[in-house]
Design a protein around this motif. Structure first.
Motif, short mmCIF file in Angstrom:
data_model
loop_
_atom_site.label_atom_id
_atom_site.label_comp_id
_atom_site.label_asym_id
_atom_site.label_seq_id
_atom_site.Cartn_x
_atom_site.Cartn_y
_atom_site.Cartn_z
N GLU A 1 31.23 2.16 23.92
CA GLU A 1 30.55 0.89 24.18
C GLU A 1 31.55 -0.24 24.39
OE1 GLU A 1 26.36 0.22 22.54
OE2 GLU A 1 27.42 1.19 20.88
N ARG A 2 32.64 -0.24 23.62
CA ARG A 2 33.66 -1.28 23.80
C ARG A 2 34.33 -1.15 25.17
NH1 ARG A 2 34.76 -0.09 18.31
NH2 ARG A 2 36.54 1.21 18.87
N CYS B 1 31.97 -2.50 28.02
CA CYS B 1 31.78 -3.95 28.05
C CYS B 1 32.87 -4.67 28.83
CB CYS B 1 31.72 -4.50 26.63
SG CYS B 1 30.21 -4.03 25.75
N MET C 1 31.24 3.80 31.26
CA MET C 1 30.69 4.46 30.08
C MET C 1 30.57 5.97 30.29
SD MET C 1 27.73 1.89 28.65
CE MET C 1 28.15 0.47 27.64
N GLN D 1 22.00 8.79 21.23
CA GLN D 1 22.95 7.67 21.28
C GLN D 1 23.37 7.37 22.71
OE1 GLN D 1 25.70 6.67 18.32
NE2 GLN D 1 25.18 8.35 16.96
N MET E 1 22.79 3.79 24.54
CA MET E 1 23.93 3.08 25.09
C MET E 1 23.77 2.79 26.59
SD MET E 1 27.91 4.32 25.12
CE MET E 1 27.58 5.61 26.32
#
Length: 203
Positions: free
Chosen positions: A85-86, A89, A101, A142, A146
């Motif tokens: 996720e980091r 972004c 991702m 998950q 996400m």
């Protein structure tokens, strides 16, 4: 205890032991042993010894080895998705976020740590089918959470279905190939994302 074991202990041992410290030490030690010895070859005694704590402390947090493995898998998956996720972004557009991702999903699903965990699940699938199923479902859930917003932003009406397609292509397929000893194919992630987006829009 090997030098490799000492390195694990040195990394996970804090100066003060509280509940969170104890859990972290247990899970890091157990993950190391499960990858090296397998589930059957790892004992609660060995986990306690590597974590340098009493068996009483170990059993206070986990009733049995299955519970330890379940927690190890949950922590492993959660840490991986937090990293992905980091990474996502940092991209600019929604499709770029999605592509980064999915690319990170593929990379983190095919490194040695992930493959070791996957081999462990496959090896224990007969004895612990519910655990193997839960771990796979956890990973997919998950991934769907996400990828949901980037997919919606790209005009996808059913983001969970699209995320399932991407998870199959970017995670499960390459993991299966590597597990059976087949070289991982180079993946053009941007092309795969584009094809899935084109295929599911309006569905």
């Amino acid at each position: 205890m090997t030098a490799d074991d000492d390195a694990i202990v040195g990394r996970v041992m804090p100066p003060q032991l509280d509940v969170l410290d104890a859990r972290s030490r247990i899970l890091d030690a157990a993950a190391h042993l499960f990858r090296r010895e397998g589930f059957s070859g790892t004992s609660m005694d060995a986990i306690a010894a590597l974590a340098r704590m009493s068996k009483r402390t170990l059993y206070a947090g986990f009733p049995d080895k299955r519970a330890v493995l379940e927690a190890v898998l949950e922590q492993f998956i959660a840490r991986r998705f937090a990293m992905i996720e980091r990474i996502g972004c940092e991209a600019a557009s929604d499709e770029a976020i999605l592509t980064r991702m999915v690319c990170a999903l593929n990379a983190m699903a095919t490194d040695e740590d992930a493959l070791a965990m996957y081999r462990l699940l496959v090896a224990e699938a007969t004895n612990l089918p519910a655990l193997a199923l839960a771990a796979n479902r956890n990973g997919l859930t998950q991934a769907q959470a996400m990828l949901r917003q980037p997919l919606l932003n790209c005009g996808v009406r059913d983001p969970d279905r699209a995320a399932c397609f991407l998870y199959d292509l970017a995670v499960l397929a390459p993991m299966h190939r590597l597990l059976v000893g087949t070289d991982n194919l180079h993946m053009d992630v941007a092309a795969i994302v584009g094809l899935v987006l084109e295929g599911v829009k309006g569905m």
